[in-house]
Write a protein that holds these residues in place. Structure first.
Motif, PDB file in Angstrom:
ATOM      1  N   SER A 166     -25.547 -18.871 -10.998  1.00  0.00           N
ATOM      2  CA  SER A 166     -25.708 -18.572 -12.410  1.00  0.00           C
ATOM      3  C   SER A 166     -27.116 -18.933 -12.855  1.00  0.00           C
ATOM      4  CB  SER A 166     -24.695 -19.368 -13.242  1.00  0.00           C
ATOM      5  OG  SER A 166     -23.381 -18.880 -13.033  1.00  0.00           O
ATOM      6  N   PHE A 167     -27.690 -18.075 -13.704  1.00  0.00           N
ATOM      7  CA  PHE A 167     -29.017 -18.231 -14.306  1.00  0.00           C
ATOM      8  C   PHE A 167     -30.154 -17.910 -13.348  1.00  0.00           C
ATOM      9  CE2 PHE A 167     -26.316 -21.525 -16.382  1.00  0.00           C
ATOM     10  CZ  PHE A 167     -26.152 -20.867 -17.590  1.00  0.00           C
ATOM     11  N   ALA A 168     -29.907 -17.848 -12.025  1.00  0.00           N
ATOM     12  CA  ALA A 168     -30.999 -17.570 -11.093  1.00  0.00           C
ATOM     13  C   ALA A 168     -31.588 -16.192 -11.370  1.00  0.00           C
ATOM     14  CB  ALA A 168     -30.513 -17.659  -9.648  1.00  0.00           C
ATOM     15  N   SER A 169     -30.736 -15.219 -11.728  1.00  0.00           N
ATOM     16  CA  SER A 169     -31.209 -13.875 -12.040  1.00  0.00           C
ATOM     17  C   SER A 169     -31.259 -13.635 -13.536  1.00  0.00           C
ATOM     18  CB  SER A 169     -30.275 -12.837 -11.400  1.00  0.00           C
ATOM     19  OG  SER A 169     -28.974 -12.933 -11.960  1.00  0.00           O
ATOM     20  N   GLY A 170     -31.002 -14.685 -14.321  1.00  0.00           N
ATOM     21  CA  GLY A 170     -30.934 -14.541 -15.767  1.00  0.00           C
ATOM     22  C   GLY A 170     -29.538 -14.245 -16.267  1.00  0.00           C
ATOM     23  N   LEU A 171     -28.577 -14.056 -15.344  1.00  0.00           N
ATOM     24  CA  LEU A 171     -27.201 -13.748 -15.708  1.00  0.00           C
ATOM     25  C   LEU A 171     -26.266 -14.856 -15.237  1.00  0.00           C
ATOM     26  CD1 LEU A 171     -27.085 -10.010 -14.518  1.00  0.00           C
ATOM     27  CD2 LEU A 171     -27.473 -10.817 -16.859  1.00  0.00           C
ATOM     28  N   LEU A 172     -25.067 -14.884 -15.812  1.00  0.00           N
ATOM     29  CA  LEU A 172     -24.022 -15.755 -15.277  1.00  0.00           C
ATOM     30  C   LEU A 172     -23.537 -15.190 -13.946  1.00  0.00           C
ATOM     31  CD1 LEU A 172     -21.897 -16.500 -18.473  1.00  0.00           C
ATOM     32  CD2 LEU A 172     -23.817 -17.793 -17.534  1.00  0.00           C
ATOM     33  N   GLU A 173     -23.026 -16.071 -13.107  1.00  0.00           N
ATOM     34  CA  GLU A 173     -22.620 -15.629 -11.775  1.00  0.00           C
ATOM     35  C   GLU A 173     -21.285 -14.890 -11.820  1.00  0.00           C
ATOM     36  OE1 GLU A 173     -22.751 -17.535  -7.259  1.00  0.00           O
ATOM     37  OE2 GLU A 173     -22.574 -18.823  -9.010  1.00  0.00           O
ATOM     38  N   TYR A 174     -21.084 -14.029 -10.851  1.00  0.00           N
ATOM     39  CA  TYR A 174     -19.827 -13.294 -10.706  1.00  0.00           C
ATOM     40  C   TYR A 174     -18.712 -14.248 -10.239  1.00  0.00           C
ATOM     41  CZ  TYR A 174     -21.798 -13.438  -5.984  1.00  0.00           C
ATOM     42  OH  TYR A 174     -22.363 -13.870  -4.814  1.00  0.00           O
ATOM     43  N   PRO A 175     -17.424 -13.873 -10.405  1.00  0.00           N
ATOM     44  CA  PRO A 175     -16.320 -14.739  -9.975  1.00  0.00           C
ATOM     45  C   PRO A 175     -16.198 -14.788  -8.454  1.00  0.00           C
ATOM     46  CG  PRO A 175     -15.467 -12.659 -10.806  1.00  0.00           C
ATOM     47  CD  PRO A 175     -16.939 -12.672 -11.109  1.00  0.00           C
ATOM     48  N   HIS A 176     -15.736 -15.924  -7.946  1.00  0.00           N
ATOM     49  CA  HIS A 176     -15.559 -16.116  -6.504  1.00  0.00           C
ATOM     50  C   HIS A 176     -14.066 -16.261  -6.167  1.00  0.00           C
ATOM     51  CE1 HIS A 176     -19.848 -16.807  -5.651  1.00  0.00           C
ATOM     52  NE2 HIS A 176     -19.871 -17.358  -6.851  1.00  0.00           N
ATOM     53  N   TYR A 177     -13.717 -15.888  -4.939  1.00  0.00           N
ATOM     54  CA  TYR A 177     -12.335 -15.994  -4.465  1.00  0.00           C
ATOM     55  C   TYR A 177     -12.340 -16.453  -3.007  1.00  0.00           C
ATOM     56  CZ  TYR A 177     -11.348 -13.017  -8.518  1.00  0.00           C
ATOM     57  OH  TYR A 177     -11.271 -12.493  -9.784  1.00  0.00           O
ATOM     58  N   GLU A 182      -3.344 -13.675  -2.104  1.00  0.00           N
ATOM     59  CA  GLU A 182      -2.526 -13.537  -3.308  1.00  0.00           C
ATOM     60  C   GLU A 182      -1.833 -14.862  -3.571  1.00  0.00           C
ATOM     61  OE1 GLU A 182       1.216 -10.913  -5.072  1.00  0.00           O
ATOM     62  OE2 GLU A 182       0.025 -10.156  -3.380  1.00  0.00           O
ATOM     63  N   TYR A 183      -1.789 -15.246  -4.838  1.00  0.00           N
ATOM     64  CA  TYR A 183      -1.109 -16.482  -5.198  1.00  0.00           C
ATOM     65  C   TYR A 183      -0.535 -16.324  -6.599  1.00  0.00           C
ATOM     66  CZ  TYR A 183      -0.110 -21.381  -6.043  1.00  0.00           C
ATOM     67  OH  TYR A 183       0.529 -22.569  -6.313  1.00  0.00           O
ATOM     68  N   SER A 184       0.760 -16.600  -6.727  1.00  0.00           N
ATOM     69  CA  SER A 184       1.460 -16.556  -8.005  1.00  0.00           C
ATOM     70  C   SER A 184       1.230 -15.220  -8.723  1.00  0.00           C
ATOM     71  CB  SER A 184       0.994 -17.714  -8.904  1.00  0.00           C
ATOM     72  OG  SER A 184       1.831 -17.856 -10.034  1.00  0.00           O
ATOM     73  N   GLY A 185       1.233 -14.136  -7.960  1.00  0.00           N
ATOM     74  CA  GLY A 185       1.071 -12.808  -8.544  1.00  0.00           C
ATOM     75  C   GLY A 185      -0.365 -12.411  -8.815  1.00  0.00           C
ATOM     76  N   LYS A 186      -1.311 -13.286  -8.509  1.00  0.00           N
ATOM     77  CA  LYS A 186      -2.724 -12.997  -8.734  1.00  0.00           C
ATOM     78  C   LYS A 186      -3.389 -12.679  -7.398  1.00  0.00           C
ATOM     79  CE  LYS A 186      -2.692 -13.959 -13.166  1.00  0.00           C
ATOM     80  NZ  LYS A 186      -2.978 -12.941 -14.199  1.00  0.00           N
ATOM     81  N   ALA A 187      -3.882 -11.457  -7.253  1.00  0.00           N
ATOM     82  CA  ALA A 187      -4.479 -11.023  -5.988  1.00  0.00           C
ATOM     83  C   ALA A 187      -5.997 -11.009  -6.080  1.00  0.00           C
ATOM     84  CB  ALA A 187      -3.975  -9.632  -5.617  1.00  0.00           C
ATOM     85  N   VAL A 188      -6.630 -11.188  -4.943  1.00  0.00           N
ATOM     86  CA  VAL A 188      -8.084 -11.056  -4.852  1.00  0.00           C
ATOM     87  C   VAL A 188      -8.444  -9.587  -5.099  1.00  0.00           C
ATOM     88  CG1 VAL A 188     -10.062 -11.219  -3.285  1.00  0.00           C
ATOM     89  CG2 VAL A 188      -8.268 -12.970  -3.231  1.00  0.00           C
ATOM     90  N   GLN A 190      -9.498  -5.946  -4.756  1.00  0.00           N
ATOM     91  CA  GLN A 190      -9.467  -5.170  -3.521  1.00  0.00           C
ATOM     92  C   GLN A 190     -10.856  -4.877  -2.982  1.00  0.00           C
ATOM     93  OE1 GLN A 190      -6.538  -4.599  -2.065  1.00  0.00           O
ATOM     94  NE2 GLN A 190      -7.612  -3.770  -0.273  1.00  0.00           N
ATOM     95  N   VAL A 191     -11.826  -4.710  -3.874  1.00  0.00           N
ATOM     96  CA  VAL A 191     -13.178  -4.363  -3.419  1.00  0.00           C
ATOM     97  C   VAL A 191     -13.760  -5.437  -2.508  1.00  0.00           C
ATOM     98  CG1 VAL A 191     -14.282  -5.396  -5.458  1.00  0.00           C
ATOM     99  CG2 VAL A 191     -15.458  -3.585  -4.194  1.00  0.00           C
ATOM    100  N   LEU A 192     -13.370  -6.697  -2.715  1.00  0.00           N
ATOM    101  CA  LEU A 192     -13.911  -7.790  -1.898  1.00  0.00           C
ATOM    102  C   LEU A 192     -13.318  -7.786  -0.498  1.00  0.00           C
ATOM    103  CD1 LEU A 192     -13.915 -10.700  -4.519  1.00  0.00           C
ATOM    104  CD2 LEU A 192     -15.793  -9.190  -3.863  1.00  0.00           C
ATOM    105  N   LEU A 193     -12.244  -7.043  -0.294  1.00  0.00           N
ATOM    106  CA  LEU A 193     -11.609  -6.961   1.018  1.00  0.00           C
ATOM    107  C   LEU A 193     -11.999  -5.681   1.751  1.00  0.00           C
ATOM    108  CD1 LEU A 193      -8.016  -7.986  -0.158  1.00  0.00           C
ATOM    109  CD2 LEU A 193      -9.840  -9.496   0.648  1.00  0.00           C
ATOM    110  N   SER A 194     -12.826  -4.865   1.114  1.00  0.00           N
ATOM    111  CA  SER A 194     -13.126  -3.543   1.665  1.00  0.00           C
ATOM    112  C   SER A 194     -14.111  -3.578   2.829  1.00  0.00           C
ATOM    113  CB  SER A 194     -13.693  -2.651   0.558  1.00  0.00           C
ATOM    114  OG  SER A 194     -14.972  -3.130   0.148  1.00  0.00           O
ATOM    115  N   GLY A 195     -14.944  -4.606   2.886  1.00  0.00           N
ATOM    116  CA  GLY A 195     -15.977  -4.648   3.908  1.00  0.00           C
ATOM    117  C   GLY A 195     -17.173  -3.770   3.591  1.00  0.00           C
ATOM    118  N   ASP A 196     -17.135  -3.088   2.452  1.00  0.00           N
ATOM    119  CA  ASP A 196     -18.235  -2.231   2.024  1.00  0.00           C
ATOM    120  C   ASP A 196     -19.215  -3.092   1.220  1.00  0.00           C
ATOM    121  OD1 ASP A 196     -19.929  -0.426   0.723  1.00  0.00           O
ATOM    122  OD2 ASP A 196     -18.386   1.132   0.644  1.00  0.00           O
TER     123      ASP A 196
END
Length: 425
Positions: A166-177, A182-188, A190-196
Motif C-alpha cells: 500500500s502507498f508504494a504506487s500511490g494506491l492502497l494494496e489489493y486484497p490477499h488470499y 473456500e472457508y465458511s462459504g467464502k471462496a478465493v 477465481q481469477v487468482l486460481l487461473s494461472g493467467d
C-alpha cells in the motif's frame, strides 16, 4: 544507514529495535541506531530537561540547552528531523526521500513540545505522523524509522514486496488470499486460481483502484493514473454520497447590492452550468426556486428546448445534464420533494461569500454519510438573512482567507461541489 535517536526514554526502543525484521536488519548491518538521552546533557543535579512556558499555561516545555548539547555531541548528525504536530504529514513519498540519506537524527519531543528556537537554530526538518495526539515523539519516531529502513536494499528479503505494498504506487494494496480455497462459504476469487498472470495483474490493479476510491479517494489526486485506470474508475457505479447531495439555486428571497430583500431573474448560464456540474458529479437533484410565474415559464422554455426541442439533437450532452433540473416556487417545496424522494429530512446548508464563519466542505461529506444534504446557492448578492437563519448549517465561503471573494454563483457551485465530493462519486 544510521539513525541517531534523541529521547528522554531510550528504553522505549529496546524491544522494537530488537525484534522482527528490524532486529535482523541491525544484526546484518543494514541499519544501525544510537540512542542519545538529553538528560545526560543537563547541568543541574536533577538532570532537568524541561521548564515552565513563558506566558503561562498548563504543562512544561522541553528546554533548549540540553537538546542543543545532545545534538552537538553527535559527530555526524546527518539530516535532523523533529517529530512534531507542526510538521507536514509523513507519507510514503517522504519515506522514500529519507531512505536516500546515510544518517538521520530523530528528535523526540515530550510534554507540551520543544522550545521553538530549537528549530530556528538547527534548521531541523519538522515531521508529523498524523492528526492525533501522542504522549511523545517516540512512537512517531518508530513509524519513521520503520518506514524508511524497510526501503533499504535487502531489508525485506524479497525486493518486490516493497514495490507492491500500500502507498508504494500511490494506491492502497489489493486484497490477499491464501489456503484454504473456500472457508465458511467464502471462496478465493477465481481469477487468482487461473494461472493467467496478465489477468491477475489487471485484477489486482482494479482492486487497488476500487479500494483507494472507496477508502482514501484523496490519494487519487496525487497518483499517476493510466488511461486504462481512468476508464475503469469512470465505469464504476457512483456511490450514494453524490446522490445524497442536492443543490437549489435560490432566486427569492435574496439580497440586492443595496442590502434589500428581493426576487431576481433567472440566468441562462447559471441554469446550464450548474446543471452540468450536478450531472458530472452525480448529484441527487438540482432545483431552481422562484415564485415569479414569468420566470418559471422562462425556465420551463429553456429546459424544454434542450429536453425535447431542437437542442436535444444539437447537443445531447446538454440534454443529459438538464434532465435532472426541477423548478420550484420556494425552498420549502424543495425540502418537501427531497423528503418524498428519500424518506428523510434533508440537512439544509446555506452558502455566503460574506464573513459568516461556517463549516468546511469536509464536514458536509460526513453529513452525506448519514442522509440527504441540500445546498442552497444564492443569486443576486446572496441569500437573504431570513433564509440563513433557517438553515441547519452554513458553509464556509470559498475564498474565506482572502480579501477578494466575488465569484459567480456557478463558479462557487462548481468549487463547492468538488470540495465536498472530489473523486468519491
Amino acid at each position: 544507514m544510521h539513525f541517531n535517536i534523541l529521547t528522554i526514554f531510550p528504553q522505549f526502543f529496546d524491544s522494537p529495535l530488537d525484534c522482527g525484521l528490524m532486529g535482523k536488519a541491525r544484526d546484518r548491518g543494514i541499519v544501525s541506531t544510537s540512542l542519545i538521552n538529553p538528560r545526560d546533557f543537563a547541568l543541574d543535579r536533577h538532570r532537568s530537561v524541561d521548564d515552565r512556558p513563558y506566558g503561562g499555561g498548563p504543562g512544561m516545555v522541553m528546554a533548549l540547552q540540553p537538546l542543543l548539547r545532545a545534538v552537538n555531541s553527535i559527530s555526524s548528525p546527518g539530516r535532523l528531523v523533529v517529530l512534531t504536530p507542526q510538521g507536514p504529514i509523513f507519507n510514503q513519498q517522504t519515506a522514500q526521500e529519507l531512505a536516500g540519506d546515510e544518517v538521520i537524527t530523530l528528535v523526540c519531543g515530550r510534554y507540551e513540545g520543544i522550545d521553538a528556537r530549537f528549530g530556528e537554530l538547527t534548521g531541523a526538518q519538522p515531521l508529523c505522523v498524523g492528526d492525533f495526539v501522542l504522549n511523545g515523539g517516540e512512537s512517531a519516531a518508530l513509524c519513521v524509522l520503520e518506514a524508511v529502513t524497510r526501503l533499504q536494499a535487502h531489508y525485506m528479503g524479497c525486493e518486490e514486496s516493497t514495490q507492491e505494498e500500500s502507498f508504494a504506487s500511490g494506491l492502497l494494496e489489493y486484497p490477499h488470499y491464501t489456503r484454504p480455497r473456500e472457508y465458511s462459504g467464502k471462496a478465493v476469487p477465481q481469477v487468482l486460481l487461473s494461472g493467467d498472470h496478465a489477468r491477475i495483474a489487471a485484477w489486482r490493479r482494479e482492486q487497488s483502484l476500487t479500494a483507494t476510491r472507496r477508502c482514501r479517494p484523496d490519494l487519487l489526486e496525487h497518483t499517476e493514473l493510466s488511461p486504462q485506470d481512468i476508464r475503469y474508475l469512470r465505469g464504476q457505479s457512483r456511490t450514494r454520497l453524490g446522490r445524497n447531495l442536492y443543490v437549489a439555486l435560490v432566486h427569492w428571497p435574496v439580497r440586492t447590492k443595496q442590502g434589500e430583500v428581493a426576487a431576481v431573474s433567472l440566468t441562462n448560464l447559471d441554469i446550464h452550468d450548474i446543471a452540468r456540474v450536478s450531472h458530472s458529479y452525480g448529484l441527487g437533484g438540482y432545483y431552481l426556486t422562484t415564485p415569479l410565474q414569468d420566470q418559471q415559464a422562462l425556465a420551463a422554455r429553456l429546459l424544454d428546448h434542450w429536453r425535447t426541442g431542437p437542442g436535444r439533437k444539437a447537443n445531447p450532452d446538454r440534454t443529459a445534464a438538464v434532465q435532472g433540473v426541477r423548478i420550484c416556487s420556494e425552498i420549502q417545496e424543495v425540502v418537501e420533494h427531497i423528503r418524498q424522494v428519500t424518506g428523510k429530512e434533508p440537512w439544509v446548508v446555506g452558502t455566503s461569500a460574506r464573513d459568516e464563519g461556517g463549516s468546511p466542505c469536509s464536514a458536509l461529506r460526513r453529513r452525506l454519510e448519514e442522509g440527504p444534504v441540500l445546498l442552497l446557492l444564492g443569486t443576486g448578492s446572496g441569500l437573504a438573512q431570513q433564509v440563513m437563519d433557517q438553515t441547519d448549517e452554513i458553509l464556509r465561503p470559498i475564498r474565506c482567507f482572502d480579501a477578494y471573494n466575488h465569484l459567480s454563483v456557478r463558479s462557487a457551485a462548481a468549487i463547492a461541489v468538488d470540495r465536498i465530493l472530489g473523486d468519491v462519486r
